[in-house]
Write a protein that holds these residues in place. Structure first.
Motif, PDB file in Angstrom:
ATOM      1  N   VAL A 165     -47.261 -28.152  -5.809  1.00  0.00           N
ATOM      2  CA  VAL A 165     -48.702 -28.405  -5.906  1.00  0.00           C
ATOM      3  C   VAL A 165     -48.918 -29.270  -7.142  1.00  0.00           C
ATOM      4  O   VAL A 165     -48.466 -28.934  -8.234  1.00  0.00           O
ATOM      5  CB  VAL A 165     -49.517 -27.102  -6.032  1.00  0.00           C
ATOM      6  CG1 VAL A 165     -51.003 -27.416  -6.251  1.00  0.00           C
ATOM      7  CG2 VAL A 165     -49.333 -26.237  -4.788  1.00  0.00           C
ATOM      8  N   VAL A 166     -49.599 -30.394  -6.933  1.00  0.00           N
ATOM      9  CA  VAL A 166     -49.814 -31.348  -8.025  1.00  0.00           C
ATOM     10  C   VAL A 166     -51.280 -31.285  -8.455  1.00  0.00           C
ATOM     11  O   VAL A 166     -52.168 -31.133  -7.614  1.00  0.00           O
ATOM     12  CB  VAL A 166     -49.449 -32.773  -7.554  1.00  0.00           C
ATOM     13  CG1 VAL A 166     -49.836 -33.826  -8.587  1.00  0.00           C
ATOM     14  CG2 VAL A 166     -47.948 -32.837  -7.236  1.00  0.00           C
ATOM     15  N   LEU A 167     -51.487 -31.400  -9.745  1.00  0.00           N
ATOM     16  CA  LEU A 167     -52.860 -31.429 -10.260  1.00  0.00           C
ATOM     17  C   LEU A 167     -53.334 -32.877 -10.332  1.00  0.00           C
ATOM     18  O   LEU A 167     -52.785 -33.689 -11.082  1.00  0.00           O
ATOM     19  CB  LEU A 167     -52.916 -30.780 -11.647  1.00  0.00           C
ATOM     20  CG  LEU A 167     -54.313 -30.630 -12.251  1.00  0.00           C
ATOM     21  CD1 LEU A 167     -55.209 -29.771 -11.361  1.00  0.00           C
ATOM     22  CD2 LEU A 167     -54.224 -30.022 -13.644  1.00  0.00           C
ATOM     23  N   GLY A 168     -54.328 -33.190  -9.515  1.00  0.00           N
ATOM     24  CA  GLY A 168     -54.867 -34.550  -9.484  1.00  0.00           C
ATOM     25  C   GLY A 168     -56.158 -34.649 -10.255  1.00  0.00           C
ATOM     26  O   GLY A 168     -56.787 -33.640 -10.585  1.00  0.00           O
ATOM     27  N   PHE A 169     -56.549 -35.867 -10.586  1.00  0.00           N
ATOM     28  CA  PHE A 169     -57.846 -36.103 -11.217  1.00  0.00           C
ATOM     29  C   PHE A 169     -58.285 -37.522 -10.894  1.00  0.00           C
ATOM     30  O   PHE A 169     -57.485 -38.340 -10.435  1.00  0.00           O
ATOM     31  CB  PHE A 169     -57.799 -35.838 -12.722  1.00  0.00           C
ATOM     32  CG  PHE A 169     -56.992 -36.838 -13.517  1.00  0.00           C
ATOM     33  CD1 PHE A 169     -55.653 -37.058 -13.253  1.00  0.00           C
ATOM     34  CD2 PHE A 169     -57.584 -37.557 -14.554  1.00  0.00           C
ATOM     35  CE1 PHE A 169     -54.908 -37.976 -14.003  1.00  0.00           C
ATOM     36  CE2 PHE A 169     -56.855 -38.468 -15.307  1.00  0.00           C
ATOM     37  CZ  PHE A 169     -55.511 -38.677 -15.022  1.00  0.00           C
ATOM     38  N   CYS A 189     -55.477 -39.596  -9.039  1.00  0.00           N
ATOM     39  CA  CYS A 189     -54.281 -39.853  -9.846  1.00  0.00           C
ATOM     40  C   CYS A 189     -53.501 -38.585 -10.166  1.00  0.00           C
ATOM     41  O   CYS A 189     -54.020 -37.469 -10.091  1.00  0.00           O
ATOM     42  CB  CYS A 189     -54.683 -40.528 -11.155  1.00  0.00           C
ATOM     43  SG  CYS A 189     -55.316 -42.187 -10.878  1.00  0.00           S
ATOM     44  N   ASN A 190     -52.242 -38.812 -10.567  1.00  0.00           N
ATOM     45  CA  ASN A 190     -51.360 -37.713 -10.941  1.00  0.00           C
ATOM     46  C   ASN A 190     -51.533 -37.390 -12.416  1.00  0.00           C
ATOM     47  O   ASN A 190     -51.302 -38.227 -13.279  1.00  0.00           O
ATOM     48  CB  ASN A 190     -49.908 -38.137 -10.672  1.00  0.00           C
ATOM     49  CG  ASN A 190     -48.905 -37.095 -11.168  1.00  0.00           C
ATOM     50  OD1 ASN A 190     -49.214 -35.913 -11.213  1.00  0.00           O
ATOM     51  ND2 ASN A 190     -47.716 -37.561 -11.538  1.00  0.00           N
ATOM     52  N   SER A 191     -51.914 -36.146 -12.699  1.00  0.00           N
ATOM     53  CA  SER A 191     -52.011 -35.728 -14.110  1.00  0.00           C
ATOM     54  C   SER A 191     -50.625 -35.464 -14.679  1.00  0.00           C
ATOM     55  O   SER A 191     -50.456 -35.388 -15.885  1.00  0.00           O
ATOM     56  CB  SER A 191     -52.833 -34.446 -14.205  1.00  0.00           C
ATOM     57  OG  SER A 191     -52.101 -33.365 -13.627  1.00  0.00           O
ATOM     58  N   GLY A 192     -49.643 -35.254 -13.790  1.00  0.00           N
ATOM     59  CA  GLY A 192     -48.301 -34.879 -14.219  1.00  0.00           C
ATOM     60  C   GLY A 192     -48.053 -33.387 -14.106  1.00  0.00           C
ATOM     61  O   GLY A 192     -46.916 -32.936 -13.993  1.00  0.00           O
ATOM     62  N   VAL A 193     -49.135 -32.605 -14.114  1.00  0.00           N
ATOM     63  CA  VAL A 193     -49.001 -31.140 -14.061  1.00  0.00           C
ATOM     64  C   VAL A 193     -48.660 -30.708 -12.629  1.00  0.00           C
ATOM     65  O   VAL A 193     -49.282 -31.155 -11.677  1.00  0.00           O
ATOM     66  CB  VAL A 193     -50.306 -30.465 -14.524  1.00  0.00           C
ATOM     67  CG1 VAL A 193     -50.244 -28.950 -14.357  1.00  0.00           C
ATOM     68  CG2 VAL A 193     -50.597 -30.846 -15.974  1.00  0.00           C
TER      69      VAL A 193
END
Ligand code: UD1
Ligand code: CA
Length: 450
Positions: free
Chosen positions: A128-132, A170-174
């Protein structure tokens, strides 16, 4: 181990060149504590059972700040995928959720991490990726999503097609990753890309190629603020201060001018506390219910108990304890000292290494002489004692309960309870001398100006 166990890998190997600092970037503080400790605390609130901070070589001081959690050294910075692999031996056998976090992204909230873990449970996704959605997607990786709301891939800006660059998610990286699959997925990551790095982001596509799922959730940009420069650090500080001010007010404290009050991460204010304008709270301050901190006061490591009053312009240093109803006024410094219930030090004093009894009155300009150039010594002032203005109490010394020290005294021997201690040259009086002096000087001045 239960499958809902949580571990973290916190990436912090970056040199942080733009900070122009001898200190590793993640050791720079916001709200009075290093950024990396904010991240550790956020995850600790989820009962994380393991936390591994990935550091570069020569970052030994980070290990001290991170303890009792672990550090792993990434020898060469070969990319974010390689960085997570550095935690392999410390996470051997871990099959819960691994959260990948960043030591320079200190504002991430526990609720957001909890939502990622919930998303993984709900969708069964391996990643699961944290997006913003930043105002300027620029160089961020883009989330390529499927119509069913799952995540197909993350493409780095450098590898993205013009159409993919149009994506504003976008990908926060988290990330929240299935610990049972994570290292196998990372082993499949190569470095045949624009930067020649091992991209953590590649595990999303690799998971899909192995019939596992990707998913994402979104968070606000403020929470994902990454610190790369001193200017970024100041922005992170101001976001955090905003949150701390809101929390203080939500907890029942009045802040007359909230934007001028600075808190530390651990400042504790009780109910009906009043904080005036321009007050600074360093680490380790507790203010109990109904106490008042007036304008321009500076506090650290202090405990102000109920209905005590501090300031304006007071300084409380570590070890200051103000018992209920006591008062510290303008230009008074208190260090490693207890001011008893209802005791007062209202003007221009230094009270260091002292125990002041209940109801004692410390007159204006009183100094506890606690340091002899080598060692520190304690001053004891009994309950109900009265210390006259401009007295020096040379420690170690005890002034008994109910004793009085005459104004202007330098006290070097103990004063018994209820006694008067006074050291003062006798006063002489020469009748008419002031008048004669004035006449003499006026005449001199007249002659000189001729
Ligand atoms: C990364 C993401 C990108 C995302 C962006 C968000 C990858 C491949 N890309 O890009 O999709 O939008 O973050 O900020 O992951 N680090 C190490 N060791 C390394 C490399 C990095 O510890 O070998 C740490 C750095 O200290 C830094 C973080 O990982 O804190 C991110 O690394 P960075 O190189 O800045 O990644 P980006 O290119 O920004
Ligand atoms: Ca970056």
């Amino acid at each position: 181990m239960s499958t809902d166990a949580v571990a973290t890998v916190i990436l912090a190997a970056g040199k942080g060149t733009r900070m122009k600092s001898a200190l590793p970037k993640v050791m720079h503080a916001i709200g009075g504590r290093p950024m990396v400790q904010h991240v550790l605390a956020t995850a600790a609130a989820l009962d994380a059972e393991k936390q591994v901070v990935v550091v570069g070589p020569d970052m030994a001081d980070v290990a001290g700040a991170v303890a009792p959690w672990d550090t792993a050294v990434q020898e060469n910075q070969l990319g974010t995928g390689d960085a997570v692999l550095a935690a392999r031996s410390l996470l051997a056998g871990f099959t819960g959720t691994v959260l990948v976090l960043y030591g320079d992204t200190p504002l991430i909230r526990t609720e957001t991490l909890r939502a990622m873990i919930a998303k993984r449970a709900e969708t069964g996704a391996a990643v699961v990726v944290l997006g913003f959605r930043p105002d300027e997607p620029g160089g961020y990786g883009r989330l390529v999503t499927a119509p069913d709301g799952s995540l197909d891939a993350i493409v780095e800006a450098k590898e993205a097609t013009p159409e993919q660059l149009e994506i504003d998610l976008c990908n926060s990286g988290v990330m929240a990753i299935d610990g049972a699959a994570m290292f196998d997925l990372l082993d499949a990551v190569g470095n045949d890309n624009a930067k020649g790095e091992y991209y953590l982001t590649d595990i999303v596509e690799i998971a899909r190629s192995r019939q596992m799922r990707g998913a994402y959730i979104e968070a606000e940009e403020a929470e994902l603020l990454g610190v790369n420069s001193r200017a970024d650090l100041a922005v992170a500080e101001s976001v955090l201060q905003g949150w701390l001010r809101e929390a203080a007010m939500a907890g029942g404290a009045t802040l007359t001018a909230p934007e001028t009050v600075f808190f530390s991460w651990d400042t504790r204010l009780g109910q009906d506390v009043i904080v005036g304008p321009h007050v600074f709270f360093g680490p380790g301050v507790t203010v109990d219910d109904t106490a008042e901190i007036r304008a321009y006061s500076h506090l650290e490591g202090a405990h102000v108990k109920s209905s005590a009053q501090v300031g304006p312009y007071a300084r409380l240093r570590p070890g200051a304890v103000l018992e209920a109803g006591s008062r510290v006024g303008n230009f008074v410094e208190i260090k490693n000292a207890v001011l008893g219930e209802g005791a007062k030090a209202n003007h221009l004093s230094y009270i260091g290494d002292a125990d002041v009894g209940a109801g004692a009155n410390i007159g204006a300009g009183t100094i506890t002489c606690n340091y002899d150039g080598y060692l520190k010594w304690r001053t004891k002032i009994g309950a109900g004692a009265f210390i006259g203005s401009n007295s020096a109490l040379v420690a170690p010394i005890t002034v008994g309960d109910g004793a009085i020290v005459g104004a202007g005294s330098t006290i070097t021997r103990d004063v018994e309870p209820d006694a008067l201690g006074v050291t003062r040259a006798d006063q002489e009086e020469i009748p008419g001398a002031a008048k004669r002096f004035r006449e003499h000087r006026a005449a001199m001045k007249k002659n000189q100006s001729k």
